[in-house]
Every structure is written in C-alpha cells, then in structure tokens.
Design a protein around this motif. Sequence first.
Motif, PDB file in Angstrom:
ATOM      1  N   ASP A   1      85.119  24.225 -39.228  1.00  0.00           N
ATOM      2  CA  ASP A   1      84.291  24.742 -38.138  1.00  0.00           C
ATOM      3  C   ASP A   1      84.834  26.065 -37.609  1.00  0.00           C
ATOM      4  N   ALA A   2      86.169  26.158 -37.528  1.00  0.00           N
ATOM      5  CA  ALA A   2      86.780  27.400 -37.047  1.00  0.00           C
ATOM      6  C   ALA A   2      86.478  28.544 -38.004  1.00  0.00           C
ATOM      7  N   PHE A   3      86.524  28.264 -39.303  1.00  0.00           N
ATOM      8  CA  PHE A   3      86.206  29.274 -40.308  1.00  0.00           C
ATOM      9  C   PHE A   3      84.754  29.708 -40.162  1.00  0.00           C
ATOM     10  N   PHE A   4      83.874  28.731 -39.976  1.00  0.00           N
ATOM     11  CA  PHE A   4      82.445  28.987 -39.815  1.00  0.00           C
ATOM     12  C   PHE A   4      82.175  29.875 -38.601  1.00  0.00           C
ATOM     13  N   ALA A   5      82.726  29.479 -37.455  1.00  0.00           N
ATOM     14  CA  ALA A   5      82.512  30.244 -36.227  1.00  0.00           C
ATOM     15  C   ALA A   5      83.124  31.637 -36.332  1.00  0.00           C
ATOM     16  N   GLY A   6      84.292  31.734 -36.985  1.00  0.00           N
ATOM     17  CA  GLY A   6      84.917  33.043 -37.159  1.00  0.00           C
ATOM     18  C   GLY A   6      84.069  33.972 -37.987  1.00  0.00           C
ATOM     19  N   ALA A   7      83.390  33.433 -38.987  1.00  0.00           N
ATOM     20  CA  ALA A   7      82.522  34.253 -39.831  1.00  0.00           C
ATOM     21  C   ALA A   7      81.330  34.773 -39.030  1.00  0.00           C
ATOM     22  N   ALA A   8      80.693  33.880 -38.270  1.00  0.00           N
ATOM     23  CA  ALA A   8      79.541  34.307 -37.464  1.00  0.00           C
ATOM     24  C   ALA A   8      79.972  35.354 -36.436  1.00  0.00           C
ATOM     25  N   GLY A   9      81.122  35.112 -35.813  1.00  0.00           N
ATOM     26  CA  GLY A   9      81.608  36.062 -34.823  1.00  0.00           C
ATOM     27  C   GLY A   9      81.917  37.423 -35.417  1.00  0.00           C
ATOM     28  N   ALA A  10      82.492  37.453 -36.623  1.00  0.00           N
ATOM     29  CA  ALA A  10      82.825  38.727 -37.264  1.00  0.00           C
ATOM     30  C   ALA A  10      81.576  39.534 -37.587  1.00  0.00           C
ATOM     31  N   VAL A  11      80.527  38.851 -38.029  1.00  0.00           N
ATOM     32  CA  VAL A  11      79.275  39.559 -38.349  1.00  0.00           C
ATOM     33  C   VAL A  11      78.640  40.106 -37.075  1.00  0.00           C
TER      34      VAL A  11
END
Length: 596
Positions: free
Chosen positions: A368-378
């Motif tokens: 989940d942290a990886f997922f949220a980090g990806a959305a946040g980076a975009v």
Amino acid sequence: MSALPRPARTAGRIFAWTVAGLLLLAVVIAVWVGVRGALAYQHLQRIQTGAAQSTAALAADPSSAAPTLARLAADASEAHQLTSDPVWALASHTPWIGPQLAAFGTVAAASDELLRESLLPLATAAQNVSIDGLRPVGGRLDTSVLAGLVTPAQDAATRAADAAVAVQDIDRTPLIGVVGTAVDRADDLFSSVSTAVDTLSRTSRLLPDMLGRNGPRTYLVLVQNNAEWRSLGGIAGAAVVLRADDGRLSLIGALSSGDLPRGFTNPVVALPDEVTKIYDTKPARYFQNLTQIPDFTVDAPIAREMYRLKTGTDVDGVLAIDPVVLSYLLQTTGPVALPSGDALSADNAIPLLLNEVYLRYAKPADQDAFFAGAAGAVFQALADGRGSASGLISALTRAGEEHRLLAWSAHADEQAIIDGTVVAGQLPVTDAHTARFGVFLNDGTGSKMSYYIDPDVSLAWGSCRPGGQSAPRQLTLQLTLTSRAPADAATTLPEYITGGGVYGTAPGAAEVVGNIYLPQGFELVSATATNGAGFAGGVHEGRRVLTFGIDLTPGASTGVTVTVRANTAAGDAQAVVTPTADAARAPVVVATCGAG
C-alpha cells in the motif's frame, strides 16, 4: 381527317403539352438538384475530413484552429444554401429520392449550425486563450484563463447539441447506399464534437471553483486496483488527499485500506434494499468494496463518510483513478522517481503497480505504501508543471472516456454539472437511440488474480434494422472470461496474489462474480453460461440485474450469453464494462445497425 370533335382535340393537345411540361420540369428539377447536390457533397466531404481534427486543435491551440474552422464554416454555409432552396424542398417530398434529399439537407443544415454557429464563435472567443496557461507553474494552476470561455462555451455546447440531435433524429429506414453511410458517419462525428464542446463548457464552469478560487478545497483521491476487480475498476487499495487553494495544488496526506478500520460494524450510510439484495452491505462497511456498487454518485459519499469517521474531516469531493490513468499521465510528465528508488514510467506503471509489487513485497502495508507513493509522485510531477497542458488534457480525456477517471463533488451545484458526464460514473442509461448494458465484474477470490483474467465482450442485433422507427428488436450480449494465469500458478505465484484458498477458491484459480445490467425497457429472452452456472438477480434503479459466479482454472474459458428484446427505435447498442489492467481493452463496447 380526325374523327374527334374540335374540343376533344384541343383538350388532347393541352394534356400532351401539360405532360411534356411536367416532364421538362422534372428534368430541370433533377438537373438542378443533381448539380447542387454534387456541389454540396463536395463541401460536406471537406467538413467530414477536417471537423474532428479542427476540434482537437481547438482544445490544444485555439489560435491555430480558428482559420481552419472559418474555412469549414464557409463550406457548411454553402452546403446549407445549396440544399435549402424551394426546388430542393419540393424534390424532398417526392417518393424514394425525397427522403435521401431531406436527409442530405438536414446534415448540411446541421453542419452549418455546428461550424458557423457553434465552433467558429468559440474559436474566435478563444483566440487569446493559451491552453498552455493551464499547466501548473510553481505548483499553481491559473484558472483565470478559462474565465473568458464560460459563456461562449455554453452557447457553443447548446448549438452543437442541437446539431447532433438533428442528425441523430434522421429516419434511417428509407436511406440507401452512400446517403445512409454518410448520415451514419455524420452522426458519429457530430456526437463526438458535441461531447467535446460540452466537456469544455462544463470544465470552464467547474474547474476554477474546484481548484479553490473561492477558498481552499480538499479532495480524497481513490486509487483503484484493477488486479482485484470491483464494478467500477478495482478495490480502493490506497488513497491520497489533495488540497487546492486558489489553484495551488499540494498533497497533504495518504492512506491505505489498512489505515481505516478493518470493517465498520454497521454501514456508514443507509443503502436501499434493492442495493443490499445484490451487493449486501459490504460497500458501506469496507473501504476495499467502495466501488462494488457501479454508481460513483453512491460510492463517493460513502468514501467521504468513511474518511470523516476516521479523521474528523469532511472533504469537498472524491475522485477515483487507476494505474492505467497514471500511465497516461506519465506519457506527458515523463518518468518519476519513487521513494523506493524505482523510476515509474508510462511503460512500466501497469505491470509494476498491479503485479510486480506483490512479487516484491510480502506485507500488505508495504504494498500500500508503494502504491500511495506512486500516486503521490505522479501528482507532484503534475503540480510541478512537468509536461504540456495539451498532453495533460489528452490523458485526462482518454481516462474519462474509458471510465477510469471518476469525480464527485460534495457541492450540489457542482455535482449537477458533473451528472450525466462520463466522469460521473453513473449507471448506463438506455435512450431512444442507444440500448446500454452494464457488465460489472468483481473478484470473489480475495486475491489479485483479476490481473490474469481477460473479459471479452461483444454485442449483436438479431435483425439489423435501421434505427429511428420503433420495431421489435432483439439484442445479444456475449461475455467470455479467460484465465491467462500460468499453469503452475498455485505454486509459483505468492499467496497474496492467489488468495491461498482462504475464501474457498483453490490457489491458482480465480472466481469472478458478475452483475449484468439489462437495458431499460428490454425484457430478458434467455441467459446461459457454458459451465452451466445459474443466475440470481434483482432490480437496481429500474434495471434488471443478472448475477452469476464463475471459477476459472489457469487457461480455462467460460462464456455467458444474454439475449434481450424490446419494441424500440434504438439502432445502436453499448456495453459498459469494468475497466481492467489492459489499456488496450475498450471499457465501452459498441454495435450499430447502419442504414440499408
């Protein structure tokens, strides 16, 4: 010497001259109509070739679109004049050829309205507007560039809609050959252009306030995970909280399903009995099941209430995207760096976020942290102004058309503008022209096996009669579900992907729970599944719903066939399908009965 009396001979000559005159008049009319029709056809051909491209240019660079639209508007005006004189009107009432001329004249008149009265004034008003001004600079997006477009865009949208309806309402039954084909093409073009102008109109009204022109706004952005299907895409595995203040965008938080209670004891909002009969109360108790009900105007308020109960904060709206949308956005921003050290790009976003992350991280919290980090980076890349405004618009437009970008506002006046658009995420609506199915798929495995399932959907009319007049019509939907999972999935894939048999499905297999919404006004003729599965069902907002469950072992396929019928004028059909991880798979399947 003639045996006929003089009056009879005189009457005969008058009759002969009258017939000859009528024949001559018919020849003159035929030549007149033929010449003018040929000239009008040349004008309409140029419009057909250039209108869609000019509309796209209007969105990307209004100043460059205006000259081309002016030329096309002149073509439309000429075509309208050539097909609207008294001789043409008279010929339009003759048998056989009359309906062809009337249809041709309607297309010409609608082209004139679309171009000269809708697109050209809009392009003229937008000449001083730089679409690139919508690209964030220093984290702030200047929405004032849209201020001058609000009124002209609304006027243009009304005119474009009128033109599209005029063509859509042409009776196709008597049309033949090239005329029928031309009307079908014009219908597609006018509908597309009308939708584009309507989108611009709504955006110019919505965007400034939604981006905090009159005070800060906070939005909950759900990231749906298509590796585990829910009706509108996938489980809400992660979310980010976005703040907008006078156009300035910032990320102020992130959460995963683990940040919320495992499940609320009671539904956070009351659901109608017809909904709980189909979906139980889980969509209102579990964050992961938010988008199981295929109506985002129901799901988004549930998400808002769950977030309020968790944080004490009321958000101003709820958005939903998926990793496929992120891949579209990455096409314009370029690769972004993730906290994990990975570079997320348009090419690797889908497999990395929907499959490889589960091979890499065993703990759901890390995933989940990886997922949220990806959305946040975009989002941060967009806020920093990376990429072009036209690229961003193209990405978001595609995402909306594919039902991957959904939006809901807690402000009633704004939601009224969103309602009825592709981003509203509402149930499919059958109208006088188009019969619409909903094919909504949910994972029943408790796993990420949906990533390996292909849903192929097709539609076919039983007897392809042209639309426009009510007649008995039969329509068949075919759904084939196929598993692409490796043969040894039970042992080679992690338990988090297979589900490990926890919910009763053998590891490596996948259970799909489907809900097929029948078109309103159509009755069910038959429903069958190749594996012999039965169908439950219910009714949701006036639509009959067929529910089924299918287990797929690796490499297996199962087909579902549903046939409906109605006495209807609809000649087009659509099936709105749950968006999957496959960007090449259209979430809207179409079928049409053309003229002739």
